[in-house]
Design an enzyme around this catalytic site. Structure first.
Site, PDB file in Angstrom:
ATOM      1  N   TYR A  54     -12.760 -26.200  48.419  1.00 49.80           N
ATOM      2  CA  TYR A  54     -12.116 -24.919  48.145  1.00 49.80           C
ATOM      3  C   TYR A  54     -12.698 -23.810  49.015  1.00 49.80           C
ATOM      4  O   TYR A  54     -13.914 -23.615  49.089  1.00 49.80           O
ATOM      5  CB  TYR A  54     -12.266 -24.526  46.671  1.00 49.80           C
ATOM      6  CG  TYR A  54     -11.712 -23.148  46.396  1.00 49.80           C
ATOM      7  CD1 TYR A  54     -10.341 -22.925  46.388  1.00 49.80           C
ATOM      8  CD2 TYR A  54     -12.554 -22.060  46.213  1.00 49.80           C
ATOM      9  CE1 TYR A  54      -9.819 -21.655  46.176  1.00 49.80           C
ATOM     10  CE2 TYR A  54     -12.041 -20.782  46.003  1.00 49.80           C
ATOM     11  CZ  TYR A  54     -10.681 -20.602  45.992  1.00 49.80           C
ATOM     12  OH  TYR A  54     -10.161 -19.343  45.803  1.00 49.80           O
ATOM     13  N   HIS A  84      -6.469  -9.331  51.309  1.00 42.60           N
ATOM     14  CA  HIS A  84      -7.041  -8.927  50.032  1.00 42.60           C
ATOM     15  C   HIS A  84      -7.435  -7.450  49.996  1.00 42.60           C
ATOM     16  O   HIS A  84      -7.835  -6.944  48.939  1.00 42.60           O
ATOM     17  CB  HIS A  84      -8.269  -9.783  49.700  1.00 42.60           C
ATOM     18  CG  HIS A  84      -7.913 -11.154  49.200  1.00 42.60           C
ATOM     19  ND1 HIS A  84      -7.088 -12.001  49.879  1.00 42.60           N
ATOM     20  CD2 HIS A  84      -8.286 -11.828  48.071  1.00 42.60           C
ATOM     21  CE1 HIS A  84      -6.958 -13.134  49.211  1.00 42.60           C
ATOM     22  NE2 HIS A  84      -7.667 -13.047  48.102  1.00 42.60           N
ATOM     23  N   ASN A 196     -15.880 -12.900  47.448  1.00 41.11           N
ATOM     24  CA  ASN A 196     -16.324 -13.341  46.131  1.00 41.11           C
ATOM     25  C   ASN A 196     -17.684 -12.710  45.845  1.00 41.11           C
ATOM     26  O   ASN A 196     -18.550 -12.657  46.715  1.00 41.11           O
ATOM     27  CB  ASN A 196     -16.449 -14.854  46.081  1.00 41.11           C
ATOM     28  CG  ASN A 196     -15.168 -15.535  45.634  1.00 41.11           C
ATOM     29  OD1 ASN A 196     -15.173 -16.733  45.362  1.00 41.11           O
ATOM     30  ND2 ASN A 196     -14.063 -14.814  45.564  1.00 41.11           N
ATOM     31  N   TYR A 278     -28.089  15.828  10.425  1.00 32.66           N
ATOM     32  CA  TYR A 278     -28.346  14.545  11.085  1.00 32.66           C
ATOM     33  C   TYR A 278     -28.533  14.684  12.596  1.00 32.66           C
ATOM     34  O   TYR A 278     -29.288  13.923  13.208  1.00 32.66           O
ATOM     35  CB  TYR A 278     -27.188  13.581  10.839  1.00 32.66           C
ATOM     36  CG  TYR A 278     -27.112  12.989   9.453  1.00 32.66           C
ATOM     37  CD1 TYR A 278     -28.029  13.322   8.466  1.00 32.66           C
ATOM     38  CD2 TYR A 278     -26.110  12.075   9.142  1.00 32.66           C
ATOM     39  CE1 TYR A 278     -27.939  12.782   7.189  1.00 32.66           C
ATOM     40  CE2 TYR A 278     -26.012  11.517   7.877  1.00 32.66           C
ATOM     41  CZ  TYR A 278     -26.925  11.873   6.908  1.00 32.66           C
ATOM     42  OH  TYR A 278     -26.828  11.325   5.659  1.00 32.66           O
ATOM     43  N   ARG A 281     -32.168  15.607  12.551  1.00 27.49           N
ATOM     44  CA  ARG A 281     -33.048  14.731  11.788  1.00 27.49           C
ATOM     45  C   ARG A 281     -33.012  13.282  12.280  1.00 27.49           C
ATOM     46  O   ARG A 281     -34.005  12.558  12.201  1.00 27.49           O
ATOM     47  CB  ARG A 281     -32.635  14.792  10.307  1.00 27.49           C
ATOM     48  CG  ARG A 281     -33.592  14.074   9.398  1.00 27.49           C
ATOM     49  CD  ARG A 281     -33.385  14.303   7.919  1.00 27.49           C
ATOM     50  NE  ARG A 281     -32.140  14.863   7.488  1.00 27.49           N
ATOM     51  CZ  ARG A 281     -31.415  14.375   6.473  1.00 27.49           C
ATOM     52  NH1 ARG A 281     -31.824  13.287   5.842  1.00 27.49           N
ATOM     53  NH2 ARG A 281     -30.311  14.952   6.098  1.00 27.49           N
ATOM     54  N   PHE A 327     -18.756 -15.834  40.227  1.00 19.53           N
ATOM     55  CA  PHE A 327     -18.147 -14.532  40.520  1.00 19.53           C
ATOM     56  C   PHE A 327     -17.594 -13.842  39.278  1.00 19.53           C
ATOM     57  O   PHE A 327     -17.199 -12.682  39.325  1.00 19.53           O
ATOM     58  CB  PHE A 327     -17.002 -14.699  41.520  1.00 19.53           C
ATOM     59  CG  PHE A 327     -16.033 -15.784  41.115  1.00 19.53           C
ATOM     60  CD1 PHE A 327     -15.253 -15.689  39.981  1.00 19.53           C
ATOM     61  CD2 PHE A 327     -15.927 -16.946  41.877  1.00 19.53           C
ATOM     62  CE1 PHE A 327     -14.379 -16.686  39.596  1.00 19.53           C
ATOM     63  CE2 PHE A 327     -15.044 -17.954  41.498  1.00 19.53           C
ATOM     64  CZ  PHE A 327     -14.264 -17.826  40.359  1.00 19.53           C
ATOM     65  N   GLU A 411      -6.107 -18.221  37.968  1.00 15.30           N
ATOM     66  CA  GLU A 411      -7.155 -17.319  37.500  1.00 15.30           C
ATOM     67  C   GLU A 411      -6.670 -16.700  36.185  1.00 15.30           C
ATOM     68  O   GLU A 411      -6.192 -15.569  36.135  1.00 15.30           O
ATOM     69  CB  GLU A 411      -7.452 -16.284  38.587  1.00 15.30           C
ATOM     70  CG  GLU A 411      -7.975 -16.977  39.845  1.00 15.30           C
ATOM     71  CD  GLU A 411      -7.928 -16.127  41.100  1.00 15.30           C
ATOM     72  OE1 GLU A 411      -7.649 -14.910  41.002  1.00 15.30           O
ATOM     73  OE2 GLU A 411      -8.158 -16.682  42.191  1.00 15.30           O
TER      74      GLU A 411
END
Length: 494
Positions: A54, A84, A196, A278, A281, A327, A411
């Site tokens: 791959y 990409h 990646n 609060y 405190r 990844f 994916e």
């Protein structure tokens, strides 16, 4: 000064040093040998691999079953980067892009990625010469790595895309010419090694953690000033109570307040009220929980920035190339979401203290205005803080709870960690603004408290007030407040 990229541990503190002191990067001999060894192994393996691998001999994502001829493998990696680079939205700030470069070099230096030495060295040269790729905030799903933003980070290696250099946005090709650099010709697997990884998410997380540590310290100092201005009680900070619960952050916060208020005549004066609200405190419990969360998230991010997070992983000694999922951003996506919640709470309790200071109680004038009615005083800064706190609450919806399948279902589960990262930045910056507004109010209220009681606070708090008064004055009447709030924000950036 120079920082050697090696297998030695890269701490958050060291990263901060590198960024703040403009330290240059260089590869250690160990890292150089690991990179060369991995690349040689991958090149030799290509001759007799005998099976699809791959990203090395195949297409990407759901195209993983398409085998690519050997003479097209370099083109395959080039195509990967350019196809990409689909980021959009606002650009990533330069200091985070610098972090991305540093963390990508660290990841590739372990010798499990197959990158050429020339590719890693070019990334180092870009870092050292402050040549910062233009990267966009939107586009990563936080699994398969930060594909789109890392593609933009890698484009200048090819002479493509844009960079920020000497304060100007320029085509990468022009800067390469200025530097006398040739574009890198990517080898098998290199595009995937560059794209990646979790460096977009990790860089945002590292930047946020550095700010969170600073803001946590400021929250204690500002909270102590507010406590004094509100004529608060010291008993909630005594150590006996906190030993019963044992949370480290709670104990540390109480100890810090005891130290900050040591010697205060204001805190030791008799009080008419038995308890504080609060927001005063419970400061040890709330600020302490934030400290504990920062510490936890830092431990996770510390692991992440000292990891190889690309795919596939190459193991020359074991003669293995393994396609897996390092990844995937889930390990850091969830912690980034929790850090956003923690910082939102730091802002939330801060705004409540501001609300108390302007409420006209415990001898303080309404809205901290010496002549209220004619003057609105500090009425509206609290509105601003409330608006910001409300926005934070919306931003705290966990991005990591979402997943949208991509790449034709290959994916099918993603972390959305990049969205967690970018909204974490917004929450951190919002928290800074809310704390600055509290300081603006607390300083006004403490000056008024001095006049009411005739007593002063501790040396630590009085020194803080004196430093602040050099940039923001006491207000006896209404004035244009926006610039003063901006000065307050700038004041706590140190």
């Amino acid at each position: 000064m120079e920082h050697k990229i090696s297998f030695a541990h890269l701490s958050l503190e060291r990263v901060k040093e590198i960024l703040e002191n403009k330290i240059t990067l260089a590869l250690s001999d160990e890292a150089v040998q690991a990179i060369i060894k991995c690349r040689k192994y991958l090149d030799s393996k290509m001759e007799d691999i005998g099976r699809p691998v791959y990203g090395v001999t195949t297409g990407f994502g759901s195209l993983c079953n398409v085998t690519i001829p050997e003479d097209q493998l370099s083109q395959l990696q080039y195509n990967l980067v350019v196809s990409h680079a689909c980021g959009t939205g606002e650009t990533v700030r330069p200091e985070i892009v610098r972090l991305m470069l540093l963390l990508k070099v660290q990841c590739l230096s372990y010798g499990h990625s197959g990158a050429q030495l020339a590719t890693v060295q070019r990334l180092i040269d870009m870092f050292n010469n402050d040549i910062l790729p233009v990267v966009y905030q939107q586009g990563s799903l936080g699994a398969s790595g930060d594909l789109a933003p890392l593609a933009h980070l890698a484009l200048p290696l090819l002479g493509l895309g844009e960079v920020v250099y000497r304060g100007k946005t320029m085509p990468s090709s022009e800067v390469l010419q200025l530097m006398g650099w040739e574009p890198i010709r990517l080898q098998s697997k290199e595009g995937l090694a560059l794209l990646n990884g979790t460096q977009f998410m990790s860089a945002h997380a590292v930047w946020s953690l550095i700010q969170c540590h600073r803001l946590s310290r400021w929250a204690d100092m500002i909270g102590a000033m507010s406590l004094e201005a509100y004529d608060g009680r010291i008993e909630p900070f005594y150590p006996l109570t906190h030993r019963l619960r044992r949370h480290r952050g709670q104990i540390d916060t109480a100890e810090r307040f005891m130290a900050l208020l040591e010697g205060s005549r204001l805190i030791s004066q008799p009080k008419e009220h038995v308890q504080d609200p609060y927001s005063f405190r419970c400061i040890p419990q709330v600020h302490g929980a934030v400290k504990d969360n920062i510490r936890y998230v830092e431990s996770v991010i510390d692991n992440e920035i000292n990891s190889a997070t690309d795919n596939p992983n190459v193991f020359p000694d074991e003669d293995m190339i393994i396609s897996a999922g390092n990844f995937h951003g889930e390990p850091i996506a969830i912690p980034m979401d929790t850090l956003a919640i923690a910082m939102s709470e730091l802002a939330n309790i801060s705004e409540r203290r501001t609300f108390r200071l302007i409420s006209g109680k415990r001898g303080l004038p309404q809205f901290l205005a010496p002549e209220s009615g004619l003057n609105s005083g500090f009425m509206i800064p609290q509105y601003t803080a409330a608006s910001i706190v409300s926005q934070n609450k919306g931003l705290c919806w966990p991005a990591s709870a979402d997943s949208i399948p991509s790449s034709q279902g290959q994916e099918d589960h993603v972390s959305m960690g990049a969205n967690a990262a970018t909204k974490l930045i917004r929450v951190v910056e919002n928290t800074e603004r809310v704390l600055a507004i509290e300081l603006f109010n607390a300083a006004q209220a403490l000056d008024l408290r001095h006049k009411i009681s005739g007593a002063v606070s501790s040396s630590a708090i009085e020194e803080l007030l004196a430093s602040y008064r050099k940039v923001v004055p006491f207000l006896s009447r209404d004035t244009y407040m926006h610039p003063l709030i901006e000065k307050s924000i700038e004041f706590i950036r140190h």
